[in-house]
Design a protein around this motif. Structure first.
Motif, mmCIF file in Angstrom:
data_model
loop_
_atom_site.group_PDB
_atom_site.id
_atom_site.type_symbol
_atom_site.label_atom_id
_atom_site.label_comp_id
_atom_site.label_asym_id
_atom_site.label_seq_id
_atom_site.Cartn_x
_atom_site.Cartn_y
_atom_site.Cartn_z
ATOM 1 N N ARG A 1 -1.904 1.874 -7.017
ATOM 2 C CA ARG A 1 -0.629 1.172 -7.058
ATOM 3 C C ARG A 1 -0.785 -0.328 -7.309
ATOM 4 N N ARG B 1 1.592 -1.534 2.275
ATOM 5 C CA ARG B 1 0.477 -2.228 2.930
ATOM 6 C C ARG B 1 -0.312 -1.336 3.888
ATOM 7 N N ARG C 1 -2.620 0.993 2.116
ATOM 8 C CA ARG C 1 -3.748 0.396 1.408
ATOM 9 C C ARG C 1 -5.064 0.668 2.119
ATOM 10 N N GLN D 1 -8.684 2.801 -1.529
ATOM 11 C CA GLN D 1 -9.349 1.564 -1.904
ATOM 12 C C GLN D 1 -9.946 1.678 -3.292
ATOM 13 N N MET D 2 -10.361 0.527 -3.823
ATOM 14 C CA MET D 2 -10.811 0.507 -5.200
ATOM 15 C C MET D 2 -12.137 -0.246 -5.304
ATOM 16 N N ALA E 1 -12.325 -9.808 4.562
ATOM 17 C CA ALA E 1 -10.923 -9.967 4.146
ATOM 18 C C ALA E 1 -10.047 -8.749 4.476
ATOM 19 N N PRO E 2 -10.539 -7.522 4.270
ATOM 20 C CA PRO E 2 -9.685 -6.366 4.609
ATOM 21 C C PRO E 2 -9.222 -6.393 6.063
ATOM 22 N N GLU F 1 -8.880 -9.024 7.935
ATOM 23 C CA GLU F 1 -7.953 -10.138 8.109
ATOM 24 C C GLU F 1 -6.581 -9.810 7.526
ATOM 25 N N ILE F 2 -6.578 -9.257 6.298
ATOM 26 C CA ILE F 2 -5.305 -8.995 5.629
ATOM 27 C C ILE F 2 -4.529 -7.912 6.357
ATOM 28 N N GLN F 3 -5.234 -6.892 6.827
ATOM 29 C CA GLN F 3 -4.549 -5.784 7.486
ATOM 30 C C GLN F 3 -4.355 -6.049 8.973
ATOM 31 N N ARG G 1 -16.731 -3.837 0.771
ATOM 32 C CA ARG G 1 -15.354 -4.276 0.976
ATOM 33 C C ARG G 1 -14.388 -3.094 0.909
ATOM 34 N N LEU H 1 -12.115 -0.551 5.613
ATOM 35 C CA LEU H 1 -11.020 0.002 6.400
ATOM 36 C C LEU H 1 -11.112 1.516 6.513
ATOM 37 N N SER I 1 -5.118 -4.996 -3.860
ATOM 38 C CA SER I 1 -5.315 -3.608 -3.433
ATOM 39 C C SER I 1 -5.592 -3.534 -1.934
ATOM 40 N N LEU I 2 -5.887 -4.660 -1.307
ATOM 41 C CA LEU I 2 -6.028 -4.684 0.149
ATOM 42 C C LEU I 2 -4.694 -4.966 0.819
ATOM 43 N N ARG J 1 -0.906 -15.426 0.195
ATOM 44 C CA ARG J 1 -2.326 -15.427 0.529
ATOM 45 C C ARG J 1 -3.176 -15.483 -0.735
#
Lengths: 355, 332
Positions: free
Chosen positions: A85, A110, A113, A117-118, A139-140, A142-144, A189, A193, B230-231, B237
């Motif tokens: 997506r 979100r 996600r 993953q990619m 980062a994963p 942190e973002i999630q 990366r 998750l 994708s995350l 951000r």
């Protein structure tokens, strides 16, 4: 190998158990289309569309690897981006674990996600040159907004160990690593998750042949350990044969044949698949084996433009079997039930005159 | 650049001896900024420019101390130092002496050295702050235009084109020329300084904005942006944490090159009489005053001219060096 954060045995068992034939698909694509509009003139009127992906159907089962092969420009990468997506399909539906994600908004998407993953093609460009490895792989989290029991740093170091890098590399920058190591960072990366599905977009084609094998093996080891499902996009048929459980062959935005790996490589039914397979180099051409006797099918002409694809069967312009019906009727992707050699339930072909 | 050997094969962890080797090496990675600094240190011309820039900034900061070292101040009148018959400074070379290191001005006999060091405060301060204003506007607008594209980019890009096509000098003159004595709760000198900063900053942000927009468009297509998307990263951000760090190098470089342009802009406005005014000692205003008498006392014109020249040259040399250091592949 540090697997503290992964209850590896149970996940892998679950993956293996779930890969049984009757299981629910993890991801299913039905008639998925991606038409990129072509705009012209002052008013940006839409004058046409690049039909990059024009109605593909397939499913990915938990814990399996689906190989996606085809020539450059056939829509493989676009398909990968639709599944994750990064692009919104212009038609069809994509379902993940039964939920329709085709037109989900970023906010709804979100949490999903984490599960999809990619891994990207170019390890040069997929890591931010200004971030340290620690912050890239962290980062994963942190973002999630995910907190690890032993802290993000520890989780990142475990991931680095998992993909065969030294945890000491935490504070280093991407430019200090080789291509193969960078691809491992990209994999770490993607795994951060604990996704269920990893879409790998030509993950080894930018790497040295000697490193390709290492990275492909890493993918396999991780699958056995974590029970991941892969959509493995590649144009190298040998790599796909090595890693895939099932293989889908794409031509000009369509899937022309999809089958279990062994079926596809031993008895391909679509002329395009046969031509592709005959082009795979033989490791030792002097060897007097059965393989050496095989004839190479040379395709003439170029891939037609996806802006204005041929009517009926898209491969007919380059096909040596093409007849009248091929230009008028588009062959559906189906299991062959009649004819001299019917196929199994998992082997589908889109051709009027399959072998 | 150290390339660490391929460690471990197919998920097998690195062997103990490899780990030991890694541990013996320095663990901290060298960032791209660090590498650029190492490269910059080898560029002697740029380093000379950089040292000069630092000296000029120190001169502006310590202007009172430098003046009192000379024993003068910028505003006291020394009528006795002007020859009443010829209206020129007494003594050769524009009145240079042990008490007045760069001579005195006309017609009031004020000390040029202390006027120059105090003038540096206005020139560097106004140019520096207005460049900062330009960067904030240019970076934010440029990144928004570049990242979102579409009609947002169209509107913002046309706005930048419009700004760049403006007859800037004429417009600034008319804005500053009709200035009342008090406005926005400010008056006199501070109002002039504030308006100069706003006007100069306002007309120089499109230069930064265009560069930032172009770079953002290039960076947006890189796969690490897709990886962040994708995350589930938000556009906010992605813009500030993924793209902005990659823009720091061009921003620093163009800021260093924009400062001298803005110093010239301020000097031009002051020279034309719409910038800083007497008795405030701005370099542009000093040239304005010196023009009246340069035939009989060229030294008064040369000193502020040289001050501007040296400052602009120093910033440009340093900025060029920075650009080469950050991007060694760019052709000169």
């Amino acid at each position: 190998m540090s697997t503290d954060n992964y209850s590896s045995a149970t996940v892998a068992d679950a993956g293996r158990a779930a890969s049984g034939a009757a299981s629910e698909p993890l991801l299913s694509a039905t008639g998925v289309q991606m038409h990129f509009p072509i705009r012209r003139g002052l008013l940006r009127r839409t004058v046409g569309a690049v039909r990059a992906v024009d109605g593909v159907d397939f499913e990915v089962r938990p814990g399996e690897t689906l190989g996606l092969v085809g020539e450059s420009g056939c829509g493989k990468s676009t398909t990968g981006r639709l599944l994750t997506r990064l692009l919104e399909p212009t038609g069809g539906t994509v379902k993940f674990e039964g939920r329709d994600i085709t037109h989900m908004k970023p906010g709804e998407l979100r949490p999903l996600r984490r599960d999809i993953q990619m891994v990207f093609q170019d390890p040069q460009s997929s890591l931010n040159p200004r971030h340290t490895i620690g912050s890239i792989v962290g980062a994963p989290f942190e973002i999630q907004g995910i907190k690890s029991p032993n802290g993000t740093k520890r989780a990142v170091q475990d991931l680095l160990a998992l993909v065969g890098l030294s945890p000491e590399h935490y504070n280093r920058y991407p430019h200090e690593f080789s291509g193969g190591q960078r691809q491992r960072i990209g994999i770490a990366r993607a795994l951060a998750l604990k996704p269920k599905l990893v879409v790998a977009d030509e993950p080894v084609s930018a790497l040295d042949v000697s490193i390709q094998a290492q990275v492909v093996n890493l993918f396999e080891d991780l699958q056995a350990e974590l029970g991941l499902a892969y959509v493995f996009i590649a144009h190298d048929l040998s790599v796909v044969r090595h890693i895939s459980d099932r293989v889908a062959v794409m031509y000009l935005g369509k899937i022309v044949e999809i089958a279990n790996r062994d079926d596809l490589y031993s008895s391909a039914r679509h002329p395009y698949t046969q031509a592709l397979l005959s082009a795979v180099p033989i490791p030792d051409p002097d060897r007097k084996g059965e393989e050496a006797k095989r004839e190479r099918i040379l395709l003439t002409g170029d891939v037609p433009s996806p802006i204005n694809p041929p009517s009926g069967c898209r491969f007919r312009t380059r096909c040596w079997k093409a007849q009248e019906i091929c230009s008028t009727q588009e062959p559906p992707l189906v299991q062959l039930t009649s004819g001299p050699r019917p196929t199994g339930a998992d082997h589908k072909v889109a051709c009027h005159f399959p072998d | 650049m150290t390339l660490i050997e391929e460690a471990g094969v197919g998920g097998i962890p690195p062997q103990p001896e490899e780990l030991a080797v890694a541990a013996r090496r320095e663990i901290e990675g060298r960032s791209l900024g660090r590498i650029a600094w190492d490269r910059l240190k080898r560029d002697k011309v740029a380093m000379a420019g950089g040292v000069l820039v630092i000296l000029l900034i120190l001169m502006a900061i310590f202007a009172p101390q430098l003046s009192s070292l000379e024993g003068q101040d910028p505003n006291s009148l020394n009528g006795t130092l002007i020859d009443p018959n010829y209206s020129t400074p007494i003594g050769g070379m524009g009145g240079i002496s042990a008490h007045h290191w760069l001579g005195v001005d006309l017609p009031n006999g004020r000390d040029i050295f202390s006027r120059i060091v105090y003038g540096a405060r206005y020139s560097l301060g106004i140019a520096g702050v207005s460049t900062l204003v330009a960067i904030v506007f240019g970076v934010v607008i440029g990144m928004i235009a570049g990242y979102f594209g579409g009609w947002i980019d169209n509107v913002l890009s046309r706005l930048m084109d419009l700004m760049l096509a403006f007859p800037v000098l004429l417009l600034s003159i008319s804005i500053l020329g009709v200035l009342p004595n008090t406005a926005f709760g400010l008056s006199g000198n501070s109002l002039r300084i504030a308006l100069l900063i706003v006007v100069i900053g306002f007309f120089s942000w499109p230069y930064i904005g265009r560069i930032v927009r172009g770079q953002t468009i290039a960076l947006r297509e890189r796969e690490f942006v897709d990886a962040a998307r994708s995350l589930g990263a938000s556009p906010f951000r992605i813009i500030f944490k993924e793209i902005l760090p990659n823009l720091l190098a061009p921003i620093v470089v163009y800021a260093t090159l924009l400062i001298p342009a803005n110093i010239l802009f301020e000097a031009a406005l002051s020279y034309l009489g719409v910038g800083m005014r007497e008795p405030t000692s701005s370099w542009g205003a000093m040239i304005n005053a010196a023009i009246q008498t340069f035939q009989i006392d060229p030294e008064f014109l040369i000193v502020p001219g040289m001050a501007i020249f040296i400052t602009v040259l120093a910033f440009n040399l340093f900025g060029d060096g920075l650009r080469d250091a950050f991007d060694p592949k760019a052709s000169r």
